[in-house]
Motif scaffolding. Structure first.
Motif, PDB file in Angstrom:
ATOM      1  N   ILE A  57       0.788  -1.389  -0.056  1.00  0.00           N
ATOM      2  CA  ILE A  57       0.031  -0.017  -0.055  1.00  0.00           C
ATOM      3  C   ILE A  57       0.907   1.158   0.268  1.00  0.00           C
ATOM      4  O   ILE A  57       0.641   2.200  -0.750  1.00  0.00           O
ATOM      5  N   PHE A  58       2.040   1.147   0.884  1.00  0.00           N
ATOM      6  CA  PHE A  58       2.782   2.290   0.799  1.00  0.00           C
ATOM      7  C   PHE A  58       3.716   2.666  -0.578  1.00  0.00           C
ATOM      8  O   PHE A  58       4.141   3.818  -0.718  1.00  0.00           O
ATOM      9  N   GLN A  59       3.569   1.877  -1.494  1.00  0.00           N
ATOM     10  CA  GLN A  59       4.088   1.862  -2.741  1.00  0.00           C
ATOM     11  C   GLN A  59       3.012   2.649  -3.824  1.00  0.00           C
ATOM     12  O   GLN A  59       3.487   2.702  -5.004  1.00  0.00           O
ATOM     13  N   PHE A  60       1.746   2.653  -3.567  1.00  0.00           N
ATOM     14  CA  PHE A  60       0.824   3.215  -4.409  1.00  0.00           C
ATOM     15  C   PHE A  60       1.076   4.546  -4.613  1.00  0.00           C
ATOM     16  O   PHE A  60       1.793   5.410  -4.126  1.00  0.00           O
ATOM     17  N   THR A  61       0.304   5.005  -5.785  1.00  0.00           N
ATOM     18  CA  THR A  61       0.453   6.309  -6.005  1.00  0.00           C
ATOM     19  C   THR A  61      -0.112   7.226  -4.757  1.00  0.00           C
ATOM     20  O   THR A  61      -0.723   6.845  -3.998  1.00  0.00           O
ATOM     21  N   GLU A  62       0.230   8.716  -5.022  1.00  0.00           N
ATOM     22  CA  GLU A  62       0.039   9.451  -3.707  1.00  0.00           C
ATOM     23  C   GLU A  62      -1.515   9.456  -3.347  1.00  0.00           C
ATOM     24  O   GLU A  62      -1.716   9.500  -2.115  1.00  0.00           O
ATOM     25  N   GLY A 107      10.106   3.925  -0.116  1.00  0.00           N
ATOM     26  CA  GLY A 107       8.945   4.300  -1.315  1.00  0.00           C
ATOM     27  C   GLY A 107       8.850   5.460  -1.515  1.00  0.00           C
ATOM     28  O   GLY A 107       9.472   6.461  -0.940  1.00  0.00           O
ATOM     29  N   PRO A 108       7.600   5.523  -2.536  1.00  0.00           N
ATOM     30  CA  PRO A 108       7.535   6.995  -3.004  1.00  0.00           C
ATOM     31  C   PRO A 108       7.074   8.057  -1.777  1.00  0.00           C
ATOM     32  O   PRO A 108       6.942   9.495  -2.072  1.00  0.00           O
ATOM     33  N   ALA A 109       6.635   7.732  -0.512  1.00  0.00           N
ATOM     34  CA  ALA A 109       6.281   8.378   0.546  1.00  0.00           C
ATOM     35  C   ALA A 109       7.488   8.827   1.433  1.00  0.00           C
ATOM     36  O   ALA A 109       7.238   9.647   2.379  1.00  0.00           O
ATOM     37  N   LYS A 110       8.591   8.690   1.029  1.00  0.00           N
ATOM     38  CA  LYS A 110       9.922   8.768   1.996  1.00  0.00           C
ATOM     39  C   LYS A 110       9.950  10.450   2.529  1.00  0.00           C
ATOM     40  O   LYS A 110      10.431  10.655   3.551  1.00  0.00           O
ATOM     41  N   GLU A 111       9.662  11.186   1.638  1.00  0.00           N
ATOM     42  CA  GLU A 111       9.747  12.675   2.096  1.00  0.00           C
ATOM     43  C   GLU A 111       9.142  12.970   3.310  1.00  0.00           C
ATOM     44  O   GLU A 111       9.484  13.681   4.246  1.00  0.00           O
ATOM     45  N   VAL A 112       7.492  12.582   3.104  1.00  0.00           N
ATOM     46  CA  VAL A 112       6.855  12.918   4.355  1.00  0.00           C
ATOM     47  C   VAL A 112       7.404  11.950   5.537  1.00  0.00           C
ATOM     48  O   VAL A 112       7.220  12.320   6.546  1.00  0.00           O
ATOM     49  N   ALA A 113       7.299  10.696   5.268  1.00  0.00           N
ATOM     50  CA  ALA A 113       7.409   9.896   6.175  1.00  0.00           C
ATOM     51  C   ALA A 113       8.908   9.986   7.029  1.00  0.00           C
ATOM     52  O   ALA A 113       8.679   9.786   8.269  1.00  0.00           O
ATOM     53  N   SER A 114      10.009  10.260   6.172  1.00  0.00           N
ATOM     54  CA  SER A 114      11.266  10.510   6.931  1.00  0.00           C
ATOM     55  C   SER A 114      11.201  11.454   8.008  1.00  0.00           C
ATOM     56  O   SER A 114      11.634  11.591   8.941  1.00  0.00           O
ATOM     57  N   ASP A 156      10.682   0.209   5.769  1.00  0.00           N
ATOM     58  CA  ASP A 156      11.198  -0.192   4.431  1.00  0.00           C
ATOM     59  C   ASP A 156      10.300   0.480   3.368  1.00  0.00           C
ATOM     60  O   ASP A 156      10.437   1.285   2.522  1.00  0.00           O
ATOM     61  N   GLY A 157       8.885  -0.033   3.554  1.00  0.00           N
ATOM     62  CA  GLY A 157       7.863   0.526   2.648  1.00  0.00           C
ATOM     63  C   GLY A 157       7.713   2.038   3.024  1.00  0.00           C
ATOM     64  O   GLY A 157       7.382   2.771   1.917  1.00  0.00           O
ATOM     65  N   LEU A 158       7.988   2.766   4.057  1.00  0.00           N
ATOM     66  CA  LEU A 158       7.744   4.182   4.280  1.00  0.00           C
ATOM     67  C   LEU A 158       9.093   4.850   3.846  1.00  0.00           C
ATOM     68  O   LEU A 158       8.845   5.954   3.377  1.00  0.00           O
TER      69      LEU A 158
END
Length: 134
Positions: free
Chosen positions: A41-46, A85-92, A80-82
Motif C-alpha cells: 500500500i505504501f508503494q501506491f500513487t500519492e 517508497g515514494p512516501a519517503k519525503e513525508v515519512a522520513s 522500508d515501505g515508508l
C-alpha cells in the motif's frame, strides 16, 4: 478509514507513550500478511497511499514506532515501505521527529540500526546534519 484498518492489519493496537511500557522489553508480534499488505500500500500513487501513510504515522507514538523499527518484520515491511517508497519525503521527517530520542538505542540494536541508516538516507540534507551531530 485507513486509520481504523491499520491496527487490524498489523494486529497491533497503539499503546500509550509511557517509558515503563517501552523499557519492559516485551516482544512485538505483527501479522505477517498485514505487514506485507501495508508495504505494498505504501508503494501506491500519492492519491491512494497518502491516507494510509498519514494514518499510520499519526496512529502510533514513539514507543510503538521504536518497537516496530526494532522488529525484523516491522523493519523490513513497514519501515522500508515508508523510507524506500515514494512516501519517503513525508515519512522520513515524521519518523525522525518521533524517533529522535530513540535513535541512539536503535542504532545500537541488531535490527534497529537498519532503520536508522534508511532514515538517514531518506532525510533532507539539513536534517542529516542534525542527525550526524547527535
Amino acid at each position: 478509514s485507513a486509520k481504523g484498518c491499520i491496527p487490524l492489519l498489523l494486529g497491533l493496537t497503539a499503546s500509550g507513550d509511557d517509558e515503563e511500557a517501552y523499557s519492559s522489553g516485551e516482544r512485538l508480534t505483527l501479522n505477517a500478511a498485514g505487514a506485507r499488505t501495508l508495504f505494498h500500500i505504501f508503494q501506491f500513487t500519492e492519491r491512494l497511499r497518502s491516507d494510509w501513510v498519514n494514518g499510520f504515522l499519526s496512529l502510533y507514538g514513539t514507543n510503538d514506532l521504536a518497537k516496530i523499527a526494532n522488529d525484523g518484520l516491522g523493519s523490513r515491511c513497514i519501515m522500508d515501505g515508508l523510507l524506500d517508497g515514494p512516501a519517503k519525503e513525508v515519512a522520513s521527517k515524521s519518523l525522525y521527529s518521533k524517533l529522535f530520542n530513540r535513535l541512539p538505542f536503535l542504532a545500537a540494536e541488531r535490527v534497529g540500526h537498519h532503520v536508522v541508516m534508511k532514515l538517514f538516507h531518506a532525510l533532507p540534507y539539513d536534517e542529516k546534519a542534525v542527525m550526524s551531530a547527535e
